[in-house]
Design a protein around this motif. Structure first.
Motif: not given
Length: 150
Positions: A40-54, A36-38, A22-28
């Protein structure tokens, strides 16, 4: 790099499996997830902001799901690009085991990184990956557990 862990979720296996798709649950639950955009049932596209160290970066990527083992488990693979920060790609195998009214979710994940983030060192990257996966599964267990109680 390889990570593996298991978590007990207070919900039946089918509920957990449905929530993992469920993309809505995963997004949370995905730390830093902006979108998070679905497709197809097997393909998702995501945009995520991450901080890894500096290094803080916005990653855009795709995830492919292999649901042939449903509902006992599935596998996924994906890759993301973070511009000048570099890239990450990897996959995971997830198994779900019913234990009474609960489900044990076990996973083994692998990841490779390149670019600026790869220069941070494997210890920092692995520590951050463990922290992020722990945050995801803790939030996921809370959200799924609340949906069962509601």
């Amino acid at each position: 790099m390889e990570l593996n862990d298991e978590i007990r979720i207070p919900a039946p296996k089918q509920v957990v499996y449905d929530a993992l798709n469920d993309p809505n649950i995963l997004r949370q639950c995905i730390p830093g997830c902006e979108e998070l955009i679905q497709h197809s049932p097997s393909e998702l596209e995501a945009k995520v902001v991450l901080k890894i160290g500096p290094v803080k970066a916005r990653f855009a990527g795709t995830v492919e799901l292999d649901q042939s083992g449903a509902p006992d488990g599935f596998s996924l693979s994906g890759e993301g690009k973070g511009g000048a920060a570099g890239f990450a790609k990897g996959g995971a195998n997830v198994t779900l085991t019913e234990d009474g009214d609960e489900t044990i979710l076990a996973y083994t994940a692998t990841a490779d990184v390149g670019g600026k983030i790869a220069q941070l060192g494997s210890r920092l990257i692995k520590g951050t990956a463990k922290k992020l996966s722990g945050a995801f599964f803790k939030k996921f267990a809370e959200v799924v557990g609340e949906s069962v109680e509601a």
